[in-house]
Design an enzyme around this catalytic site. Structure first.
Site, mmCIF file in Angstrom:
data_model
loop_
_atom_site.group_PDB
_atom_site.id
_atom_site.type_symbol
_atom_site.label_atom_id
_atom_site.label_comp_id
_atom_site.label_asym_id
_atom_site.label_seq_id
_atom_site.Cartn_x
_atom_site.Cartn_y
_atom_site.Cartn_z
ATOM 1 N N HIS A 1 -6.704 -8.343 0.892
ATOM 2 C CA HIS A 1 -7.208 -8.671 2.229
ATOM 3 C C HIS A 1 -7.785 -7.434 2.932
ATOM 4 O O HIS A 1 -8.658 -7.546 3.784
ATOM 5 C CB HIS A 1 -6.069 -9.208 3.117
ATOM 6 C CG HIS A 1 -5.621 -10.583 2.780
ATOM 7 N ND1 HIS A 1 -4.923 -10.875 1.640
ATOM 8 C CD2 HIS A 1 -5.774 -11.759 3.443
ATOM 9 C CE1 HIS A 1 -4.657 -12.175 1.619
ATOM 10 N NE2 HIS A 1 -5.159 -12.727 2.692
ATOM 11 N N ASP B 1 -5.447 -15.857 -6.137
ATOM 12 C CA ASP B 1 -4.797 -15.069 -5.083
ATOM 13 C C ASP B 1 -3.949 -16.020 -4.249
ATOM 14 O O ASP B 1 -4.084 -17.236 -4.353
ATOM 15 C CB ASP B 1 -5.871 -14.400 -4.208
ATOM 16 C CG ASP B 1 -5.271 -13.581 -3.068
ATOM 17 O OD1 ASP B 1 -4.336 -12.810 -3.336
ATOM 18 O OD2 ASP B 1 -5.710 -13.711 -1.912
ATOM 19 N N SER B 2 -3.103 -15.447 -3.397
ATOM 20 C CA SER B 2 -2.268 -16.282 -2.533
ATOM 21 C C SER B 2 -3.099 -17.003 -1.480
ATOM 22 O O SER B 2 -2.671 -18.008 -0.935
ATOM 23 C CB SER B 2 -1.232 -15.411 -1.825
ATOM 24 O OG SER B 2 -1.896 -14.442 -1.047
ATOM 25 N N CYS C 1 -4.409 -10.316 -6.655
ATOM 26 C CA CYS C 1 -3.401 -10.234 -5.599
ATOM 27 C C CYS C 1 -2.402 -9.185 -6.049
ATOM 28 O O CYS C 1 -1.896 -9.261 -7.177
ATOM 29 C CB CYS C 1 -2.731 -11.602 -5.449
ATOM 30 S SG CYS C 1 -1.236 -11.593 -4.442
ATOM 31 N N ASN C 2 -2.148 -8.204 -5.208
ATOM 32 C CA ASN C 2 -1.220 -7.141 -5.584
ATOM 33 C C ASN C 2 0.199 -7.660 -5.749
ATOM 34 O O ASN C 2 0.900 -7.280 -6.683
ATOM 35 C CB ASN C 2 -1.252 -6.022 -4.537
ATOM 36 C CG ASN C 2 -2.449 -5.107 -4.708
ATOM 37 O OD1 ASN C 2 -2.371 -4.069 -5.344
ATOM 38 N ND2 ASN C 2 -3.574 -5.504 -4.148
ATOM 39 N N GLY D 1 3.459 -12.048 -0.164
ATOM 40 C CA GLY D 1 4.147 -10.774 0.059
ATOM 41 C C GLY D 1 5.608 -10.876 0.439
ATOM 42 O O GLY D 1 6.381 -9.956 0.211
ATOM 43 N N GLU E 1 -5.792 -13.246 7.657
ATOM 44 C CA GLU E 1 -5.949 -14.679 7.340
ATOM 45 C C GLU E 1 -6.228 -15.484 8.612
ATOM 46 O O GLU E 1 -6.946 -16.472 8.590
ATOM 47 C CB GLU E 1 -4.684 -15.239 6.662
ATOM 48 C CG GLU E 1 -4.474 -14.813 5.232
ATOM 49 C CD GLU E 1 -5.179 -15.703 4.197
ATOM 50 O OE1 GLU E 1 -5.707 -16.775 4.566
ATOM 51 O OE2 GLU E 1 -5.203 -15.300 3.021
ATOM 52 N N CYS F 1 -3.762 -4.328 -1.047
ATOM 53 C CA CYS F 1 -3.759 -5.770 -0.807
ATOM 54 C C CYS F 1 -5.220 -6.177 -0.718
ATOM 55 O O CYS F 1 -6.014 -5.486 -0.057
ATOM 56 C CB CYS F 1 -3.041 -6.090 0.506
ATOM 57 S SG CYS F 1 -3.175 -7.831 0.995
#
Length: 271
Positions: A192, A14-15, A77-78, A47, A158, A190
Site C-alpha cells: 500500500h 494481496d489482502s 503482500c508482505n 497485517g 484503503e 507494505c
C-alpha cells in the site's frame, strides 16, 4: 509446452488493493503480460491476522489462480509473503512458479546498502515475523535493520486517506519514532505504501532513500520470465480482477491504485 506457458497469465494476490501498486508496475515493465489479480477484501487487512489464517486464505486463492493457469503466482503482500510463502510454494508445486515481494527487496538492499543502517516500516505481521531481519542477516553485509510496525497506514490508505493532513499527521508520528532514527534508507514494507511515498519523502527532505518495492518486484518478475524464456510476445486477452468482497468504494480506490478503470469480479473464497 513452454510455448503454451508463454501466453499464460501472471497471477497476483494481496489482502486488498495494495498489490495493485505492484500489478501496475508489472504492467509498465511487461506490457505484453496478462494479469489475473485477486484482492482478498473480505479478510483485509492481513497485517493483524494469525499466520494460520493467512495461510488458509492464500491456499484458497492459489486454487483459483492455478485454475486460471497462471505461469507465475506473485504474493504481492508482505504479510502473506512472510506468513505463507513456503507453504504456498509447496502447495503449488510444479504447476506455477511462486514469487514473493520480500526476497527481491532484500537482494536489492544487499547490493545497494552494505554496512548501512536501513529502516523498515510494515504491518505487525511483517515486522513481528522478523522475516526481513533474518534474510538481511543472512546476507552477511553488516546491515543494521531498524523495524517499526505501522498498523494504521494500510487501513488509512484503503479508506482513501492519503495526500491529506490526516495522513501527514499519522505518517509524521510514525517516522519520528526513536526506532527509526539514524537510517539511510527506508524499506516500504507494505504494497500500500507507494501511495504515500511522496509524503514520506517530504518528511525526510531527501536525506533518506525511500525504497518503492513495487518497482523492484516488477523488475524481479521481468528478470525471472526472461531467464526462463517465459515472456509473452504479445498481449493476448484482458487483465482480470477478482475480489472476495465487493464494495463500491473499493472500485473507486482500484482506479487510484491501478491508474485506470478496472472491472472487478466478485469471487467469494468460501460459499
Amino acid at each position: 509446452m513452454i510455448q503454451n506457458k508463454i501466453n499464460q497469465p501472471i497471477g497476483i494476490f494481496d489482502s486488498g488493493i495494495g498489490g495493485l501498486t505492484v500489478a501496475q508496475a508489472i504492467v509498465n515493465v511487461l506490457p505484453n503480460e496478462r494479469i489475473v489479480y485477486f484482492g482478498d477484501t473480505a479478510h483485509l487487512p492481513y497485517g493483524d491476522k494469525s499466520t494460520a489464517a493467512i495461510q488458509a486464505y492464500a491456499v484458497k486463492i492459489c486454487d483459483l489462480l492455478i485454475r486460471q493457469q497462471c505461469k507465475v503466482i506473485l504474493i504481492a503482500c508482505n504479510s502473506a509473503s512472510a506468513a505463507a510463502y513456503e507453504l504456498v510454494k509447496e502447495y503449488v508445486g510444479s504447476k506455477a512458479k511462486v514469487l514473493n515481494v520480500i526476497d527481491p527487496i532484500v537482494q536489492y538492499i544487499g547490493k545497494t546498502y552494505p554496512n548501512k543502517t536501513i529502516g523498515l516500516i510494515g504491518t505487525k505481521q511483517t515486522v513481528n515475523s522478523n522475516v526481513y531481519r533474518k534474510k538481511v542477516d543472512e546476507l552477511d553485509q553488516n546491515i543494521d535493520l531498524k523495524s517499526l510496525a505501522t498498523p494504521l497506514l494500510a487501513a488509512m490508505i484503503e479508506e482513501g486517506f492519503f495526500n491529506d493532513t490526516i495522513s501527514e499527521s499519522v505518517i509524521n508520528a510514525y517516522l519520528s519514532d526513536p526506532h527509526l532514527q539514524g537510517i539511510e534508507a527506508l524499506i516500504l514494507g507494505c504494497t500500500h505504501y507507494p501511495l504515500i511515498k511522496k509524503q514520506i519523502e517530504q518528511y525526510y527532505e531527501g536525506k533518506v532513500d525511500v525504497l518503492d518495492a513495487s518497482q523492484i518486484v516488477a523488475q524481479h518478475v521481468k528478470n525471472y520470465l526472461e531467464q526462463n524464456s517465459l515472456s509473452a510476445e504479445t498481449l493476448k486477452g484482458d487483465h482480470h480482477f477478482y475480489v472476495s468482497d465487493f464494495t463500491r468504494s473499493f472500485e473507486e480506490s482500484t482506479r487510484i491504485f491501478f491508474k485506470r478503470q478496472v472491472h472487478l469480479e466478485h469471487y467469494p473464497l468460501w460459499e
